[in-house]
Design a protein around this motif. Structure first.
Motif, PDB file in Angstrom:
ATOM      1  N   ARG A  19     -71.742  18.985  28.906  1.00  0.00           N
ATOM      2  CA  ARG A  19     -70.846  19.485  27.859  1.00  0.00           C
ATOM      3  C   ARG A  19     -69.698  20.267  28.471  1.00  0.00           C
ATOM      4  NH1 ARG A  19     -74.638  21.524  22.857  1.00  0.00           N
ATOM      5  NH2 ARG A  19     -75.311  19.441  22.237  1.00  0.00           N
ATOM      6  N   VAL A  20     -68.566  20.205  27.799  1.00  0.00           N
ATOM      7  CA  VAL A  20     -67.382  20.972  28.170  1.00  0.00           C
ATOM      8  C   VAL A  20     -67.146  21.973  27.044  1.00  0.00           C
ATOM      9  CG1 VAL A  20     -64.912  20.866  28.655  1.00  0.00           C
ATOM     10  CG2 VAL A  20     -66.419  19.009  29.426  1.00  0.00           C
ATOM     11  N   TYR A  21     -66.932  23.233  27.397  1.00  0.00           N
ATOM     12  CA  TYR A  21     -66.751  24.290  26.414  1.00  0.00           C
ATOM     13  C   TYR A  21     -65.320  24.824  26.506  1.00  0.00           C
ATOM     14  CZ  TYR A  21     -71.807  24.076  26.422  1.00  0.00           C
ATOM     15  OH  TYR A  21     -73.102  23.632  26.348  1.00  0.00           O
ATOM     16  N   ALA A  22     -64.715  25.035  25.336  1.00  0.00           N
ATOM     17  CA  ALA A  22     -63.329  25.474  25.302  1.00  0.00           C
ATOM     18  C   ALA A  22     -63.130  26.496  24.197  1.00  0.00           C
ATOM     19  CB  ALA A  22     -62.416  24.279  25.055  1.00  0.00           C
ATOM     20  N   GLN A  23     -62.349  27.508  24.510  1.00  0.00           N
ATOM     21  CA  GLN A  23     -61.899  28.431  23.475  1.00  0.00           C
ATOM     22  C   GLN A  23     -60.476  28.030  23.141  1.00  0.00           C
ATOM     23  OE1 GLN A  23     -62.452  32.583  24.262  1.00  0.00           O
ATOM     24  NE2 GLN A  23     -62.074  33.126  22.133  1.00  0.00           N
ATOM     25  N   THR A  24     -60.220  27.798  21.872  1.00  0.00           N
ATOM     26  CA  THR A  24     -58.927  27.286  21.443  1.00  0.00           C
ATOM     27  C   THR A  24     -57.917  28.411  21.265  1.00  0.00           C
ATOM     28  OG1 THR A  24     -59.618  27.343  19.132  1.00  0.00           O
ATOM     29  CG2 THR A  24     -59.985  25.291  20.332  1.00  0.00           C
ATOM     30  N   GLN A  25     -56.670  28.030  21.173  1.00  0.00           N
ATOM     31  CA  GLN A  25     -55.586  28.993  21.062  1.00  0.00           C
ATOM     32  C   GLN A  25     -55.742  29.902  19.848  1.00  0.00           C
ATOM     33  OE1 GLN A  25     -51.785  27.240  21.719  1.00  0.00           O
ATOM     34  NE2 GLN A  25     -50.667  28.985  20.921  1.00  0.00           N
ATOM     35  N   ASP A  26     -56.315  29.379  18.768  1.00  0.00           N
ATOM     36  CA  ASP A  26     -56.483  30.190  17.557  1.00  0.00           C
ATOM     37  C   ASP A  26     -57.740  31.062  17.584  1.00  0.00           C
ATOM     38  OD1 ASP A  26     -58.516  28.351  17.180  1.00  0.00           O
ATOM     39  OD2 ASP A  26     -57.752  27.581  15.282  1.00  0.00           O
ATOM     40  N   GLY A  27     -58.530  30.988  18.659  1.00  0.00           N
ATOM     41  CA  GLY A  27     -59.722  31.817  18.787  1.00  0.00           C
ATOM     42  C   GLY A  27     -61.016  31.102  18.461  1.00  0.00           C
ATOM     43  N   GLY A  28     -60.940  29.848  18.017  1.00  0.00           N
ATOM     44  CA  GLY A  28     -62.149  29.076  17.779  1.00  0.00           C
ATOM     45  C   GLY A  28     -62.768  28.627  19.090  1.00  0.00           C
ATOM     46  N   VAL A  29     -63.980  28.111  19.009  1.00  0.00           N
ATOM     47  CA  VAL A  29     -64.689  27.653  20.206  1.00  0.00           C
ATOM     48  C   VAL A  29     -65.248  26.271  19.917  1.00  0.00           C
ATOM     49  CG1 VAL A  29     -66.529  28.180  21.863  1.00  0.00           C
ATOM     50  CG2 VAL A  29     -65.297  30.043  20.744  1.00  0.00           C
ATOM     51  N   ARG A  30     -65.157  25.366  20.903  1.00  0.00           N
ATOM     52  CA  ARG A  30     -65.667  24.005  20.751  1.00  0.00           C
ATOM     53  C   ARG A  30     -66.509  23.618  21.950  1.00  0.00           C
ATOM     54  NH1 ARG A  30     -60.846  20.022  19.430  1.00  0.00           N
ATOM     55  NH2 ARG A  30     -62.499  18.809  18.488  1.00  0.00           N
ATOM     56  N   THR A  39     -67.093  15.975  19.590  1.00  0.00           N
ATOM     57  CA  THR A  39     -67.453  17.376  19.351  1.00  0.00           C
ATOM     58  C   THR A  39     -68.957  17.510  19.137  1.00  0.00           C
ATOM     59  OG1 THR A  39     -65.280  17.822  18.386  1.00  0.00           O
ATOM     60  CG2 THR A  39     -67.059  19.364  17.849  1.00  0.00           C
ATOM     61  N   ALA A  40     -69.606  18.348  19.940  1.00  0.00           N
ATOM     62  CA  ALA A  40     -71.029  18.660  19.770  1.00  0.00           C
ATOM     63  C   ALA A  40     -71.189  19.755  18.722  1.00  0.00           C
ATOM     64  CB  ALA A  40     -71.643  19.102  21.093  1.00  0.00           C
ATOM     65  N   TRP A  41     -70.339  20.779  18.787  1.00  0.00           N
ATOM     66  CA  TRP A  41     -70.292  21.837  17.779  1.00  0.00           C
ATOM     67  C   TRP A  41     -68.967  22.559  17.898  1.00  0.00           C
ATOM     68  CZ3 TRP A  41     -69.613  26.472  20.174  1.00  0.00           C
ATOM     69  CH2 TRP A  41     -70.228  26.707  21.397  1.00  0.00           C
ATOM     70  N   SER A  42     -68.610  23.252  16.828  1.00  0.00           N
ATOM     71  CA  SER A  42     -67.414  24.090  16.858  1.00  0.00           C
ATOM     72  C   SER A  42     -67.660  25.331  16.021  1.00  0.00           C
ATOM     73  CB  SER A  42     -66.187  23.330  16.349  1.00  0.00           C
ATOM     74  OG  SER A  42     -66.343  22.991  14.993  1.00  0.00           O
ATOM     75  N   VAL A  43     -66.999  26.414  16.419  1.00  0.00           N
ATOM     76  CA  VAL A  43     -67.094  27.690  15.731  1.00  0.00           C
ATOM     77  C   VAL A  43     -65.667  28.116  15.403  1.00  0.00           C
ATOM     78  CG1 VAL A  43     -67.771  30.114  15.957  1.00  0.00           C
ATOM     79  CG2 VAL A  43     -69.199  28.320  16.958  1.00  0.00           C
ATOM     80  N   PRO A  44     -65.387  28.406  14.127  1.00  0.00           N
ATOM     81  CA  PRO A  44     -64.024  28.825  13.772  1.00  0.00           C
ATOM     82  C   PRO A  44     -63.702  30.197  14.348  1.00  0.00           C
ATOM     83  CG  PRO A  44     -65.476  29.032  11.885  1.00  0.00           C
ATOM     84  CD  PRO A  44     -66.282  28.389  12.979  1.00  0.00           C
ATOM     85  N   PRO A  45     -62.430  30.570  14.349  1.00  0.00           N
ATOM     86  CA  PRO A  45     -62.068  31.910  14.813  1.00  0.00           C
ATOM     87  C   PRO A  45     -62.835  32.971  14.029  1.00  0.00           C
ATOM     88  CG  PRO A  45     -60.107  30.600  14.404  1.00  0.00           C
ATOM     89  CD  PRO A  45     -61.265  29.806  13.906  1.00  0.00           C
ATOM     90  N   ALA A  46     -63.177  34.065  14.702  1.00  0.00           N
ATOM     91  CA  ALA A  46     -63.941  35.133  14.055  1.00  0.00           C
ATOM     92  C   ALA A  46     -63.149  35.792  12.938  1.00  0.00           C
ATOM     93  CB  ALA A  46     -64.355  36.178  15.086  1.00  0.00           C
TER      94      ALA A  46
END
Length: 194
Positions: A19-30, A39-46
């Motif tokens: 798996r590759v993990y990334a924090q996106t520019q808007d603060g989300g995580v994928r 996409t295995a999972w994603s978390v929206p910005p806090a």
């Protein structure tokens, strides 16, 4: 594969176990499947303005991400579930060495936390400021604490703080091998300290 439909990446990617993990520019995580890019999972910005400033870092079985406004969140590698959140002082470095989460605070403190529950391991003042994450060389943690200065302490946080005054202005974060520190000056000349 090419991932072009997701949010823009701002921070380095990290990978483990397919798996590759990334924090996106808007603060989300994928978390992406390395083979397919799916996409295995994603978390929206806090929250609004929650973009990270450092990381992400894999430490133990969690992905640790910075959250805007001074905080860390640990997400389970498997499914992105939040494991813990902790407020922090302003950070200039975040890394994991031998299963310990290490935080370099702008005010000069090196803090060590458990990746399991964010429990404190130690906090030591290394100088007036720190300029980046620590590196591990020969069971010592070293962090840049000035233009030509490295400060270090043993991996367990005990004992004296040592200071190494380089005769050069350090131009890049230090790197380390098992028993060596590698410094690069402003002219990109390498120096080995053993």
């Amino acid at each position: 594969w090419l991932q072009s439909d997701g949010p823009k990446q701002r921070l380095p990617l990290v990978a483990r176990d397919g798996r590759v993990y990334a924090q996106t520019q808007d603060g989300g995580v994928r978390a992406l499947h390395a083979q397919s890019g799916g996409t295995a999972w994603s978390v929206p910005p806090a929250k609004a303005n929650a973009q990270g400033t450092l990381g992400p870092v894999i430490c133990g079985e969690v992905l640790v991400v910075t959250r805007g406004g001074g905080g860390l969140e640990a997400l389970a590698l498997e499914d992105g579930a939040s494991r813990w959140n902790v407020a922090t002082a302003p950070l200039v470095g975040l890394t994991c060495e031998v299963g310990v989460l290490l935080l370099s605070e702008a005010g000069g403190t090196l803090r060590a936390l458990s990746p399991v529950d964010a429990g404190p391991r130690f906090a030591r003042k290394l100088g007036e400021t720190l300029l980046g994450p620590p590196v591990l060389a020969d069971q010592w943690l070293w962090a840049q604490s000035g233009p030509g200065t490295l400060s270090g302490l043993r991996l367990d946080g005990e004992g004296e703080v040592r200071t190494l005054e380089a005769t050069i202005a350090i131009g890049a974060p230090p790197a380390a091998g098992r028993q060596l520190l590698v410094l690069v000056d402003a002219e990109r000349t390498g120096w080995v300290v053993g």
